[in-house]
Design a protein around this motif. Structure first.
Motif, PDB file in Angstrom:
ATOM      1  N   VAL A 123      46.015  -3.462 -28.015  1.00 15.25           N
ATOM      2  CA  VAL A 123      45.175  -3.359 -26.814  1.00 15.25           C
ATOM      3  C   VAL A 123      44.915  -1.892 -26.490  1.00 15.25           C
ATOM      4  CG1 VAL A 123      45.059  -3.886 -24.352  1.00 15.25           C
ATOM      5  CG2 VAL A 123      46.129  -5.510 -25.931  1.00 15.25           C
ATOM      6  N   HIS A 124      43.711  -1.597 -26.018  1.00 20.81           N
ATOM      7  CA  HIS A 124      43.391  -0.257 -25.549  1.00 20.81           C
ATOM      8  C   HIS A 124      43.060  -0.333 -24.058  1.00 20.81           C
ATOM      9  CE1 HIS A 124      41.253   3.579 -24.999  1.00 20.81           C
ATOM     10  NE2 HIS A 124      42.033   3.991 -25.974  1.00 20.81           N
ATOM     11  N   PRO A 125      43.468   0.652 -23.253  1.00 16.95           N
ATOM     12  CA  PRO A 125      43.203   0.602 -21.807  1.00 16.95           C
ATOM     13  C   PRO A 125      41.737   0.417 -21.448  1.00 16.95           C
ATOM     14  CG  PRO A 125      44.712   2.388 -22.338  1.00 16.95           C
ATOM     15  CD  PRO A 125      44.243   1.834 -23.637  1.00 16.95           C
ATOM     16  N   SER A 126      40.839   0.860 -22.315  1.00 17.23           N
ATOM     17  CA  SER A 126      39.406   0.798 -21.998  1.00 17.23           C
ATOM     18  C   SER A 126      38.893  -0.631 -21.871  1.00 17.23           C
ATOM     19  CB  SER A 126      38.602   1.545 -23.068  1.00 17.23           C
ATOM     20  OG  SER A 126      38.795   0.956 -24.350  1.00 17.23           O
ATOM     21  N   ILE A 127      39.606  -1.615 -22.426  1.00 16.15           N
ATOM     22  CA  ILE A 127      39.142  -3.002 -22.336  1.00 16.15           C
ATOM     23  C   ILE A 127      39.811  -3.762 -21.195  1.00 16.15           C
ATOM     24  CG2 ILE A 127      38.775  -3.006 -24.826  1.00 16.15           C
ATOM     25  CD1 ILE A 127      41.183  -5.025 -24.966  1.00 16.15           C
ATOM     26  N   LEU A 128      40.692  -3.103 -20.475  1.00 14.60           N
ATOM     27  CA  LEU A 128      41.502  -3.804 -19.465  1.00 14.60           C
ATOM     28  C   LEU A 128      40.855  -3.762 -18.092  1.00 14.60           C
ATOM     29  CD1 LEU A 128      45.056  -2.506 -20.455  1.00 14.60           C
ATOM     30  CD2 LEU A 128      44.014  -4.716 -21.030  1.00 14.60           C
ATOM     31  N   SER A 129      41.087  -4.824 -17.348  1.00 11.87           N
ATOM     32  CA  SER A 129      40.677  -4.878 -15.947  1.00 11.87           C
ATOM     33  C   SER A 129      41.855  -4.462 -15.077  1.00 11.87           C
ATOM     34  CB  SER A 129      40.248  -6.306 -15.579  1.00 11.87           C
ATOM     35  OG  SER A 129      40.108  -6.439 -14.175  1.00 11.87           O
ATOM     36  N   ALA A 130      41.675  -3.372 -14.343  1.00 13.76           N
ATOM     37  CA  ALA A 130      42.760  -2.878 -13.500  1.00 13.76           C
ATOM     38  C   ALA A 130      43.186  -3.904 -12.462  1.00 13.76           C
ATOM     39  CB  ALA A 130      42.323  -1.587 -12.806  1.00 13.76           C
ATOM     40  N   GLY A 131      42.231  -4.724 -12.045  1.00 15.91           N
ATOM     41  CA  GLY A 131      42.533  -5.722 -11.027  1.00 15.91           C
ATOM     42  C   GLY A 131      43.392  -6.872 -11.517  1.00 15.91           C
ATOM     43  N   ARG A 132      43.694  -6.889 -12.832  1.00 14.80           N
ATOM     44  CA  ARG A 132      44.545  -7.961 -13.364  1.00 14.80           C
ATOM     45  C   ARG A 132      45.924  -7.445 -13.755  1.00 14.80           C
ATOM     46  NH1 ARG A 132      43.152 -11.817 -11.104  1.00 14.80           N
ATOM     47  NH2 ARG A 132      44.558 -12.987 -12.470  1.00 14.80           N
ATOM     48  N   GLU A 133      46.248  -6.199 -13.385  1.00 14.24           N
ATOM     49  CA  GLU A 133      47.543  -5.658 -13.807  1.00 14.24           C
ATOM     50  C   GLU A 133      48.680  -6.158 -12.933  1.00 14.24           C
ATOM     51  OE1 GLU A 133      49.920  -1.532 -14.895  1.00 14.24           O
ATOM     52  OE2 GLU A 133      48.055  -1.424 -13.755  1.00 14.24           O
ATOM     53  N   LEU A 134      49.769  -6.537 -13.595  1.00 14.06           N
ATOM     54  CA  LEU A 134      51.029  -6.869 -12.938  1.00 14.06           C
ATOM     55  C   LEU A 134      51.948  -5.673 -13.150  1.00 14.06           C
ATOM     56  CD1 LEU A 134      53.197  -8.744 -11.681  1.00 14.06           C
ATOM     57  CD2 LEU A 134      53.562  -9.696 -13.959  1.00 14.06           C
ATOM     58  N   THR A 135      52.291  -4.969 -12.081  1.00 12.24           N
ATOM     59  CA  THR A 135      53.134  -3.786 -12.200  1.00 12.24           C
ATOM     60  C   THR A 135      54.589  -4.184 -12.024  1.00 12.24           C
ATOM     61  OG1 THR A 135      51.383  -2.395 -11.307  1.00 12.24           O
ATOM     62  CG2 THR A 135      53.604  -1.486 -11.300  1.00 12.24           C
ATOM     63  N   LEU A 136      55.385  -3.949 -13.068  1.00 16.14           N
ATOM     64  CA  LEU A 136      56.808  -4.279 -13.047  1.00 16.14           C
ATOM     65  C   LEU A 136      57.639  -3.009 -12.998  1.00 16.14           C
ATOM     66  CD1 LEU A 136      56.951  -7.071 -15.785  1.00 16.14           C
ATOM     67  CD2 LEU A 136      57.185  -7.383 -13.331  1.00 16.14           C
ATOM     68  N   LEU A 137      58.404  -2.835 -11.925  1.00 16.27           N
ATOM     69  CA  LEU A 137      59.355  -1.734 -11.836  1.00 16.27           C
ATOM     70  C   LEU A 137      58.689  -0.409 -12.227  1.00 16.27           C
ATOM     71  CD1 LEU A 137      62.147  -3.729 -13.640  1.00 16.27           C
ATOM     72  CD2 LEU A 137      62.138  -3.239 -11.222  1.00 16.27           C
ATOM     73  N   CYS A 138      57.613  -0.104 -11.549  1.00 21.31           N
ATOM     74  CA  CYS A 138      56.770   1.040 -11.932  1.00 21.31           C
ATOM     75  C   CYS A 138      57.491   2.368 -11.694  1.00 21.31           C
ATOM     76  CB  CYS A 138      55.491   0.997 -11.105  1.00 21.31           C
ATOM     77  SG  CYS A 138      54.213   2.073 -11.728  1.00 21.31           S
ATOM     78  N   ASN A 139      57.279   3.345 -12.608  1.00 23.25           N
ATOM     79  CA  ASN A 139      57.804   4.691 -12.396  1.00 23.25           C
ATOM     80  C   ASN A 139      56.672   5.700 -12.533  1.00 23.25           C
ATOM     81  OD1 ASN A 139      57.364   5.013 -15.119  1.00 23.25           O
ATOM     82  ND2 ASN A 139      59.510   4.853 -15.682  1.00 23.25           N
ATOM     83  N   LEU A 140      57.005   6.971 -12.398  1.00 24.76           N
ATOM     84  CA  LEU A 140      55.970   8.004 -12.315  1.00 24.76           C
ATOM     85  C   LEU A 140      55.135   8.100 -13.579  1.00 24.76           C
ATOM     86  CD1 LEU A 140      57.920  10.851 -10.471  1.00 24.76           C
ATOM     87  CD2 LEU A 140      56.194   9.301  -9.532  1.00 24.76           C
ATOM     88  N   GLU A 141      55.758   7.908 -14.752  1.00 24.87           N
ATOM     89  CA  GLU A 141      54.992   7.991 -15.995  1.00 24.87           C
ATOM     90  C   GLU A 141      53.900   6.928 -16.048  1.00 24.87           C
ATOM     91  OE1 GLU A 141      58.265   7.939 -15.881  1.00 24.87           O
ATOM     92  OE2 GLU A 141      59.051   9.684 -16.956  1.00 24.87           O
ATOM     93  N   VAL A 142      54.226   5.730 -15.586  1.00 29.47           N
ATOM     94  CA  VAL A 142      53.241   4.647 -15.590  1.00 29.47           C
ATOM     95  C   VAL A 142      52.153   4.913 -14.551  1.00 29.47           C
ATOM     96  CG1 VAL A 142      52.884   2.178 -15.257  1.00 29.47           C
ATOM     97  CG2 VAL A 142      54.920   2.980 -16.458  1.00 29.47           C
ATOM     98  N   VAL A 143      52.530   5.423 -13.390  1.00 32.77           N
ATOM     99  CA  VAL A 143      51.539   5.754 -12.352  1.00 32.77           C
ATOM    100  C   VAL A 143      50.551   6.798 -12.868  1.00 32.77           C
ATOM    101  CG1 VAL A 143      51.213   6.799 -10.082  1.00 32.77           C
ATOM    102  CG2 VAL A 143      53.027   5.120 -10.428  1.00 32.77           C
TER     103      VAL A 143
END
Length: 230
Positions: A123-143
């Protein structure tokens, strides 16, 4: 009424002395065997602790271990104060000068979704819908990664679903094309527990690094024994 005789009272005094001596001997024996207090963050606990803890206990039956869960931000102060001998954390910030912090392992982050979601193997981020993301235990690198790839300034505060405890997740959260980017150990756990599908991700967040914290002057040999199992 029942009363003790003089002989009985003397026996009680002797028994109390024997009990006190036994407790002192037991405490000394416990100290000799070893005691270890470890703090660990939730994200590491649910993916690493079970196997590491089981192996440590099996190999060191004479060491008494206490395990507590704290957030990464709390751990440096717990270590500095001596409340815990060792902290295992997934993020490092504001470490006191008296505390040693070393990386102990890293793991790649991967893409997870429902098996029928239809995403490609890589998967590449360019094909993803941000509105469908499930954020699990997010940290600064992911943000930072979210803000780089999603023009709407996506962050843990405004993703589709934000979960701060991994054990809250269930199969229904991944319906309708919902996706998440997580460390490989979490992905394996989600695959085992709810049947999540694991995919590679190109240009994803950097690997997760897990750190160990202990005071520089901590001479507890049990700390090193525990780290040998991580």
């Amino acid at each position: 009424a029942i009363e003790l005789t003089d002989l009985g009272r003397n026996f009680v005094d002797v028994a109390k002395q024997m009990l006190s001596l036994w407790k002192s001997a037991q405490a000394a024996d416990q100290k000799e065997q070893g005691m270890l207090c470890v703090s660990i963050t939730d994200s590491v606990a649910v993916t690493t602790l079970s196997s590491v803890g089981r192996q440590f206990v099996n190999e060191n039956p004479d060491i008494q271990i206490s395990i507590k869960t704290f957030r990464s931000s709390e751990s440096p102060q717990r270590v500095e104060s001596g409340e815990v001998d060792l902290a295992i954390v997934g993020a490092v910030k504001d470490v006191p000068g008296s505390v040693e912090c070393v990386p102990i392992y890293s793991e790649p982050r991967v893409f997870v979704c429902a098996p029928d979601a239809g995403y490609p193997d890589c998967v590449h981020p360019s094909i993803l819908s941000a509105g469908r993301e499930l954020t699990l235990l997010c940290n600064l690198e992911v943000v930072d990664w979210q803000e780089h790839w999603f023009s709407n300034g996506l962050s843990a505060a405004n993703t589709h679903i934000n979960v701060d405890r991994l054990f809250y997740t269930d199969r229904d959260l991944f319906e309708g094309g919902t996706w998440a980017v997580v460390p490989m150990s979490m992905a394996n756990l989600l695959h085992t527990t709810i049947g999540a599908s694991i995919h590679a991700i190109k240009d994803g967040p950097p690997p997760r690094i897990v750190y160990a914290m202990k005071r520089f002057d901590n001479g507890n040999v049990c700390v090193e024994k525990f780290l040998e199992n991580v």
